[in-house]
Design a protein around this motif. Structure first.
Motif, PDB file in Angstrom:
ATOM      1  N   ASN A   1      40.615  28.941  30.979  1.00  0.00           N
ATOM      2  CA  ASN A   1      40.333  27.928  29.700  1.00  0.00           C
ATOM      3  C   ASN A   1      40.800  28.508  28.313  1.00  0.00           C
TER       4      ASN A   1
ATOM      5  N   ASP B   1      33.920  25.012  30.130  1.00  0.00           N
ATOM      6  CA  ASP B   1      33.942  25.125  31.417  1.00  0.00           C
ATOM      7  C   ASP B   1      34.393  23.846  32.254  1.00  0.00           C
TER       8      ASP B   1
ATOM      9  N   GLU C   1      29.253  26.494  26.070  1.00  0.00           N
ATOM     10  CA  GLU C   1      29.914  27.506  27.166  1.00  0.00           C
ATOM     11  C   GLU C   1      28.755  28.080  28.243  1.00  0.00           C
ATOM     12  N   ASP C   2      29.140  28.179  29.529  1.00  0.00           N
ATOM     13  CA  ASP C   2      28.338  28.652  30.495  1.00  0.00           C
ATOM     14  C   ASP C   2      27.014  28.143  30.758  1.00  0.00           C
TER      15      ASP C   2
ATOM     16  N   LYS D   1      34.090  34.242  23.171  1.00  0.00           N
ATOM     17  CA  LYS D   1      34.804  33.126  23.058  1.00  0.00           C
ATOM     18  C   LYS D   1      35.251  32.999  21.412  1.00  0.00           C
TER      19      LYS D   1
END
Ligand SMILES: NC(=O)C1=CN([C@@H]2O[C@H](COP(=O)(O)OP(=O)(O)OC[C@H]3O[C@@H](n4cnc5c(N)ncnc54)[C@H](O)[C@@H]3O)[C@@H](O)[C@H]2O)C=CC1
Ligand SMILES: CC(=O)C(=O)O
Ligand SMILES: [Mg+2]
Length: 604
Positions: free
Chosen positions: A473, A278, A254-255, A183
């Motif tokens: 995204n 997300d 993230e995640d 990312k």
């Protein structure tokens, strides 16, 4: 060293000569200073490199050509991904330039789906660690371990994961560090965030992935995930330490797993500049795709009837974003707007008093009375609701069957169908099928990239090609991050997300070119332009809402764009100027984001 510009001293320096105190092999092994065969004659002399390099002096373009040939000789995508990872730690400028020049080809190799394979194989392809590994059993060390990466002024952007729900491939434990890295690579590539001023972090809380637990090469904590108070305390210690050490940094979650993603966002959002990709990034980009598709269908948000299949982190994030947009458009309450959205999960349509609902799902669940005697499976819901939009965030491949898609298409002229589950193999349907089953009428965008689809859907059955947008995204988070970093916002507000979404929708070819076979969203070819536009909107909104703290933000739109561009990092070799280490900046001494240098500036 901040560069002088017409805007005065900009906080981020991205142009002009670069001071450097490193020489010889140390310089050749420093990923941000190294130029390899592109060091000039003068640099070779001044930096003790002459005997360390072959005589030929090459341009960055020649190096890119060579690197591209080496990349192409790797026969599978995971090997290509590994090659790129190695290149990054050798020569960052060359790495980013190679990616920039071959963005469309390489995007899926550095991101989903191939990055998912790399994460799944993390402990087996491991070469060199990159980022911060924090251990839930060492909470007392979190502050110290984080402090080694820089001073308060040096970190702009942190991506943190706990590795529980990675890119649709579930719990990957400490391999999650690679999603934080991926990312961040996208923030540099797509939005020019300075690669020396970012921090990838994994919070290692164990893993519930049996394959990893049974793999003797697994590199993370080999035990079940720690949950509850201990977990919350660990995350909180990380957030508080990061805020204290790097008060200007934007924190990107993230995640995280389903139970934690929303809860942590709700907890920290009112207090700090943070963002859950997300939930919010996916919500923004999907709403942008829906807005473009409605435009093609000559409908508005008030006409939308949306079924979301897979009501987890991403699914409910999308539902929230769409609900708020409907409420704003129609001037109605969020509760009223939620009636245009139906959530379907494992038990079928989510129903109050029947299904166990998370706090986030509750506002969308239907009442038992309303749904008495009606079918709750996806097909039944489609037949009942007659939606014009269907989104998949379920990780169930093939869930959008021919029967379901044909049922949907029998009720609406242009069904909007967005199978968003990653990686590619988990998509709820593939574009070729969706278009074939709907006679080319479906308006499709997908979570991972797909090639254009050809079919006899033109006038009089002529063959046409339909390009399918990637609805990921990644279209929007780099711009939101850039705007947040440059404005030094104290919060990421709802209005910032709304303006970011509108900016993305407006740049999608379907809306911009008014062609109804054009992709719904802008592609990677224009990603930097999209990021600038999104960043501009985010900054303007932050200023309007009084949450921007950066001084000197231009009010004029053209000047603002120039101001943004000047601070975006580009993969070019800057001339190196030798300065003795004593008295030199940390950047010149090569100490940015380098742990174990002479001094520990933030030691508690
Ligand atoms: N395109 C994009 O930008 C993004 C795509 N995603 C993808 O979306 C998918 C979901 O991600 P998250 O929301 O983070 O995961 P999650 O685990 O939070 O949500 C998945 C949801 O699907 C439900 N589900 C599982 N099996 C089902 C079935 N048979 N029928 C109905 N529902 C079922 C689960 O109960 C859960 O509520 C992943 O594949 C992820 O890669 C996620 C974020 C962004
Ligand atoms: C795209 C993304 O963030 C995901 O699949 O988790
Ligand atoms: Mg994600």
């Amino acid at each position: 060293m901040a560069e002088k510009s017409k805007f005065g001293h900009l906080p981020l320096s991205t142009k002009g000569p670069l001071e450097c105190s490193l020489r010889g092999t140390v310089l050749l092994h420093h990923q941000s200073f190294n130029k390899g065969s592109a060091f000039t004659k003068e640099e070779r002399r001044d930096f003790e490199l002459a005997g360390l390099l072959p005589q030929g002096i090459q341009t960055l373009e020649q190096q890119v050509r060579r690197a591209y040939d080496q990349y192409s000789s790797r026969h599978d995508d995971l090997a290509k991904n590994t090659f790129l990872t190695s290149l990054k730690v050798q020569n960052e400028v060359l790495f980013f330039k190679l990616l920039q020049d071959h963005l469309e080809e390489m995007f899926s190799v550095i991101y989903t789906p191939t990055e998912g394979d790399a994460i799944q194989n993390y402990s087996r392809i491991f070469r060199r660690p990159e980022g911060v590994f924090l251990n839930i059993y060492d909470v007392d060390r979190v502050y110290h371990d984080l402090s080694l990466w820089g001073t308060a002024e040096e970190i702009d952007y942190i991506v943190v994961t706990d590795g529980e729900e990675i890119l649709g491939i579930g719990d990957q434990g400490c391999g999650g560090i690679l999603i934080s890295n991926a990312k961040l690579i996208l923030t540099t590539l797509c939005a020019g965030i300075h690669p020396n001023r970012v921090l990838p972090v994994v919070l290692d809380c164990g893993t519930d992935n049996e394959d990893l637990l049974n793999d003797d090469l697994y590199l993370g904590l080999r035990e079940k995930r720690v949950r509850g108070e201990k977990y919350d305390n660990f995350v909180d210690t990380f957030v508080k330490s990061a805020r204290k050490l790097y008060p200007k940094a934007f924190i990107h979650f993230e995640d995280f797993g389903l139970d934690n993603a929303r809860r942590l966002l709700d907890k920290y959002r009112p207090e700090i500049p943070c963002f859950n990709d997300d939930v919010q990034g996916t919500g923004c980009v999907t709403l942008a795709a829906i807005m473009a598709a409605l435009h093609v269908s000559k409908l508005g948000l008030s006409d939308l009837r949306l079924v979301v299949f897979g009501a987890g982190t991403a699914g409910v994030g999308i539902a929230d974003q769409v609900r708020d947009a409907i409420a704003a458009e129609r001037g109605i309450s969020a509760e009223e707007a939620a009636k245009q959205i139906w959530l379907v999960d494992k038990p079928g349509l989510l129903i109050t008093g029947v299904d166990k609902l998370s706090g986030a799902q509750k506002g969308f669940a239907r009442s038992k009375e309303e749904w008495a005697d009606k079918k709750t499976d996806l097909l039944g819901v489609i037949e009942e609701v007659k939606p014009n939009a269907l989104i998949g965030t379920s990780t169930v491949p093939g869930a959008f069957t021919e029967e379901i898609v044909r049922a949907m298409a029998s009720h609406v002229e242009r069904p909007i169908i967005l199978p968003l589950s990653n990686p590619t193999r988990l998509h709820e349907a593939v574009p070729a099928d969706l278009l074939a089953w709907t006679n080319g009428k479906a308006l499709v965008a997908t979570g991972s990239p797909f090639k254009p689809v050809k079919g006899p859907w033109g006038a009089d059955g002529t063959e046409i090609e339909i390009e399918v947008a990637e609805c990921n995204n990644s279209v929007v988070f780099p711009g939101i991050g850039l705007g947040s970093v440059l404005s030094r916002t104290t919060r990421v507000t709802d209005k910032m997300l709304v303006t970011a979404t509108k900016a993305v929708a407006a740049m999608g070819p379907a809306l911009k070119d008014q062609r109804d076979t054009a992709p719904l969203l802008p592609g990677v070819d224009v990603v930097r332009d999209v990021s600038v536009r999104v960043a501009r909107k985010v900054i303007q909104t932050a200023v309007d809402e009084g949450v921007a703290t950066q001084a000197g933000i231009p009010t004029d739109e053209v000047e603002l764009d120039e101001w943004i561009h000047e601070q975006m990092w580009e993969p070019v070799y800057r001339p190196l100027k030798y300065v003795p280490a004593e008295g030199a900046s940390r950047e010149a001494r090569g100490e940015l984001k380098v742990v174990g240098s002479v001094q520990r500036p933030n030691e508690a």
